[in-house]
Scaffold this motif. Structure first.
Motif, PDB file in Angstrom:
ATOM      1  N   THR A   1      79.528   3.504 -45.872  1.00 32.89           N
ATOM      2  CA  THR A   1      80.456   2.781 -46.675  1.00 32.89           C
ATOM      3  C   THR A   1      81.969   3.256 -46.762  1.00 32.89           C
ATOM      4  O   THR A   1      82.851   2.620 -46.645  1.00 32.89           O
TER       5      THR A   1
ATOM      6  N   ALA B   1      83.787   2.181 -43.745  1.00 38.83           N
ATOM      7  CA  ALA B   1      83.692   0.812 -43.830  1.00 38.83           C
ATOM      8  C   ALA B   1      83.019   0.020 -42.618  1.00 38.83           C
ATOM      9  O   ALA B   1      83.379  -0.825 -42.035  1.00 38.83           O
TER      10      ALA B   1
ATOM     11  N   GLU C   1      78.630  -2.369 -46.241  1.00 41.11           N
ATOM     12  CA  GLU C   1      78.957  -2.494 -47.764  1.00 41.11           C
ATOM     13  C   GLU C   1      77.484  -2.372 -48.423  1.00 41.11           C
ATOM     14  O   GLU C   1      76.622  -3.073 -48.042  1.00 41.11           O
TER      15      GLU C   1
END
Lengths: 206, 115
Positions: free
Chosen positions: B71, B74, B77
Motif C-alpha cells: 500500500t 502504491a 490498494e
C-alpha cells in the motif's frame, strides 16, 4: 458467514484460511498488473524447498575443517569466497563466519525479526522465529543451550550474535574428535543445521 | 541426523507469501533492509500481546507487513485487495469439491478482462 449457507448436497472445495486468500488476492492483483510472474514464484519456492538448505552450510564447514587456505579466506572475507561458491546473499547481505573454539561458543539469533543465512541454511526452523528463542538467546543463552541438550564446559564463554538485514552469521562448529582423516563428504555428515546456528555441536563420527 | 526432517514451509501459503516477497524484492520494488525494519516493527507490535510461536502467527505478521508495504509503495490498494480476497472466497465456496478453483466473472463482477 457465507460458509453457513452453502448447499451440503454439493460439498464445495475446502475454504483455505483467511491469510491464504489474502495472499492469493495480492498475487492475482500483482500478476494482472504484470509486476510478478507466477512461474517465478514457483521457481523461488522450488529453490528453497529442494535446492537450498543446510547441506550448503555443511559443505562450507567441512571444507573449512579440511582446507586451511579456505578457512583463512572465510576469515578474511566470507562474503567474497561464499559468493564464489555460488552461495550469494540474495538480499544483498554480508556473511560473517564465527568460529567456535574451546574458549568461545558462538550462537546466532535475530532479536528483531528472523534474519538468517538463507543461501547456506535455507529457511529457518520455527523455533528460530519464535519470540521465546529470540528473547531468551540473548538473556540466558546457557539455559537455551541446555534446552537443546548442549552442555558446555565451565570455562567456555558463550557469545551471541544478533543478525540484521545487512549481516548474517554462520557458526563454524569445532571439528569433532575422532574425525581425523575423514574426507569432505564424510565430514559434511557430521555438520547439523543447529551446529551452524550454535544451538548444537557437530556430531562425533560413529 | 537425530531429528526427523522438518518441512521447509508448514503451510502452502507461507511458501507463496515468502516467494512473493522475495520476488518483489529481487524485482527492485523495495530494499530488503526496509522490509526487515517494517517486519521487525510488526513482530514487536504483535509480540506485545502474546508470545509468537514462529509458525502461522509469524507469517500472519509477515503478510500484514507486506500488505502495508505494498500500500505504501502504491502497488496495491486495500479496498482492491479485500475485493479480490472476497472474490477468491466466493470462488472456493461455489466450486464443487475436486474441481479446479477459478475466479469467475460472477464472483468478481467489477473486474474487466483486458485483451
Amino acid at each position: 458467514m457465507p460458509h453457513d449457507h452453502h448447499d451440503h448436497d454439493h460439498p464445495h472445495t475446502l475454504l483455505p484460511p483467511d491469510p491464504a486468500l489474502r495472499v492469493k488476492a495480492l498475487e492475482t492483483i500483482l500478476t494482472e498488473k504484470g509486476l510478478i510472474h507466477p512461474a517465478a514464484l514457483d521457481a523461488i519456492i522450488d529453490t528453497y524447498e529442494h535446492k537450498i538448505g543446510p547441506r550448503n552450510g555443511a559443505r562450507v564447514v567441512a571444507r573449512a575443517w579440511s582446507d586451511p587456505e579456505f578457512l583463512q579466506a572465510l576469515r578474511d572475507n566470507a562474503t567474497k569466497i561464499l559468493d564464489e561458491m555460488g552461495y550469494s546473499g540474495r538480499q544483498g547481505e554480508h556473511m560473517v563466519v564465527v568460529e567456535n573454539t574451546a574458549q568461545t561458543h558462538n550462537m546466532v539469533v535475530c532479536t528483531l525479526c528472523s534474519c538468517y543465512p538463507w543461501p547456506l541454511l535455507g529457511i529457518p526452523p520455527g523455533w528460530y522465529k519464535s519470540d521465546a528463542y529470540r528473547a531468551r538467546a540473548v538473556r540466558e543463552p546457557r539455559a537455551v543451550l541446555a534446552d537443546f541438550g548442549v552442555a558446555l564446559p565451565e570455562g567456555t564463554a558463550v557469545r551471541v550474535w544478533d543478525s540484521t538485514a545487512e549481516i548474517r552469521y554462520l557458526v563454524l562448529p569445532m571439528r569433532p574428535e575422532g574425525s581425523e582423516g575423514l574426507g569432505e563428504e564424510a565430514l559434511m555428515e557430521l555438520v547439523t543445521r543447529d551446529s551452524m546456528i550454535g544451538t548444537g555441536l557437530a556430531q562425533a563420527p560413529v | 541426523m537425530n531429528s526427523a526432517p522438518e518441512p521447509v514451509f508448514e503451510a502452502p501459503w507461507h511458501a507463496q507469501l515468502f516467494a512473493l516477497t522475495v520476488h518483489l524484492n529481487e524485482a527492485g520494488h523495495f530494499h530488503w533492509p526496509d522490509w526487515a525494519e517494517r517486519f521487525s516493527a510488526t513482530l514487536a507490535r504483535h509480540g506485545t500481546s502474546k508470545d509468537l510461536n514462529g509458525g502461522d502467527d509469524y507469517f500472519t505478521a509477515w503478510l500484514e507487513t507486506l500488505e502495508e508495504l505494498l500500500t505504501h509503495i502504491a502497488l496495491t490498494e486495500p479496498a482492491a485487495v479485500e475485493q479480490m480476497r472476497a472474490a477468491w472466497e466466493q470462488a472456493y465456496l461455489t466450486t464443487e469439491h475436486g474441481k479446479p478453483v477459478m475466479l469467475g466473472s460472477a464472483a468478481a463482477p467489477e473486474r474487466t478482462v483486458k485483451p
